[in-house]
Design an enzyme around this catalytic site. Structure first.
Site, short mmCIF file in Angstrom:
data_model
loop_
_atom_site.label_atom_id
_atom_site.label_comp_id
_atom_site.label_asym_id
_atom_site.label_seq_id
_atom_site.Cartn_x
_atom_site.Cartn_y
_atom_site.Cartn_z
N HIS A 208 33.13 -5.30 111.40
CA HIS A 208 33.29 -5.44 109.95
C HIS A 208 33.79 -4.14 109.34
O HIS A 208 34.71 -4.15 108.52
CB HIS A 208 31.94 -5.84 109.31
CG HIS A 208 31.70 -7.31 109.31
ND1 HIS A 208 32.05 -8.10 110.36
CD2 HIS A 208 31.13 -8.13 108.39
CE1 HIS A 208 31.70 -9.35 110.09
NE2 HIS A 208 31.15 -9.40 108.89
N HIS A 312 24.20 -3.47 110.96
CA HIS A 312 24.51 -2.47 111.98
C HIS A 312 23.72 -1.16 111.79
O HIS A 312 23.20 -0.87 110.73
CB HIS A 312 26.02 -2.15 112.00
CG HIS A 312 26.84 -3.25 112.60
ND1 HIS A 312 26.99 -3.40 113.96
CD2 HIS A 312 27.57 -4.24 112.01
CE1 HIS A 312 27.78 -4.44 114.19
NE2 HIS A 312 28.14 -4.97 113.03
#
EC number: 3.6.1.-
Length: 350
Positions: A208, A312
């Site tokens: 991302h 993350h």
């Protein structure tokens, strides 16, 4: 600004030859030694580049300081907080949120559509050469996106990195017991998920972050320099915009074939500004295509912040940023000091 050679604002004027711009000889000679090196970003580019680690740092800090985010259950295998609406710290923390599903998951398609619309509709990118070179730069950026996230002579770079650092696909017990698949035969995250397993262990580069940084800065470069030069030219006939844009210039430096370092404007097309091109503001200089691209850039920055807060680890986001910057450097900075490459793909806005 302390130096006319390292800012967007410097004294430039028409040279009387068809409306092209030139810097007075005294300014050029005095500033040549302080010009931004071709292999480094200009001051404006550096500020925009700094925005990316700043967003990631702010998002990470917010996730640590916010009780709501800090106390929410986190699943390392998903690189995300609980996806249960009752336990998720925010709508944007859920992978099913509409912006993630229809924007980020299709991010490169949005970037491509915005860029192509801008390239083929903006009045400052009307020449065949400009459009061809723009498509070549888009092709290189797209190739980097493909190699990192989709395919790199086999598994993509992200998948190769994951396995190289010890990651593997851990299949659910039923699949393993039935002998339907083996973890060692699954070499991509997509294949692992399709087989009913989980991609665990190893280092997972944030796809991302990679996509959002690559796509948004690609548009910043392609749109930004075109608009700066277009707006600057629009005030060259003494229009009301002249006061606002007086002296605005392209601050990039390039290495010529003979090794001389000069302003990027030496390779610019010599286009005379006409009354029809006079613009009251940079917003007008964007034109409709530029405004669409700006919307994609802003949405990318917002989703980058959401990724920084809810998804993350810090290191996974940091490596996603670094991998994106490698590709961007090759497309937008390397040509400035490699004349042969610049002759092929050019520079945005020139």
């Amino acid at each position: 600004m302390t130096s006319s050679s390292s800012s967007f604002f410097a004294d430039e004027k028409l040279n009387g030859n068809g409306g092209s711009f030139s810097t007075p000889p005294t300014t050029a000679s005095s500033s040549s030694s302080t010009r931004t090196p071709p292999f480094l970003p200009t001051r404006a580019e550096a500020l925009l580049l700094f925005a990316y680690p700043a967003l990631l740092s702010f998002g990470t800090l917010f996730s640590l300081l916010s009780p709501q985010v800090r106390n929410a259950p986190y699943d390392p295998s998903l690189q995300a907080h609980s996806q249960d609406p009752l336990l998720s710290p925010s709508y944007f923390a859920r992978k099913s949120n509409i912006f993630n599903v229809y924007f980020v998951k299709r991010g490169w398609a949005w970037v491509t559509l915005a860029f192509l619309f801008f390239l083929f509709h903006h009045p400052a990118t009307a020449s065949t050469q400009q459009r061809t070179r723009g498509l070549l730069r888009w092709g290189l950026a797209t190739l980097w996106w493909l190699l990192v996230t989709q395919w790199c002579f086999g598994p993509a770079i992200i998948d190769r990195s994951f396995r190289f650092t010890g990651g593997k696909c851990e299949l659910v017990d039923a699949k393993m017991d039935a002998g339907l698949a083996s973890g060692k035969d699954i070499v991509t995250g997509v294949a692992c998920k399709a087989a009913g397993g989980q991609w665990q262990g190893g280092h997972d580069i944030s796809g991302h972050v990679f996509l959002l940084v690559l796509g948004s800065y690609f548009l910043v470069q392609e749109v930004g320099w075109v608009v700066v030069n277009h707006w600057r030219r629009s005030g060259s006939n003494g229009s009301t915009a002249a006061t606002a844009v007086a002296g605005m210039r392209d601050d990039r430096s390039v290495v010529m074939g003979d090794g001389a370092i000069k302003s990027a404007t030496v390779e610019a097309e010599r286009v005379a500004a006409t009354a029809e091109h006079r613009l009251a503001s940079a917003w007008d200089a964007l034109a409709f295509g530029g405004k669409i691209a700006t919307a994609v850039i802003v949405m990318s920055w917002w989703m980058l912040l959401m990724t920084a807060i809810f998804f993350h680890t810090w290191f996974e986001k940091f490596t996603g940023l670094c991998v994106a910057l490698v590709g961007l450097y090759g497309v937008y900075f390397l040509p400035r000091f490699v004349p042969l490459l610049r002759a092929t793909i050019g520079l945005p806005g020139i």
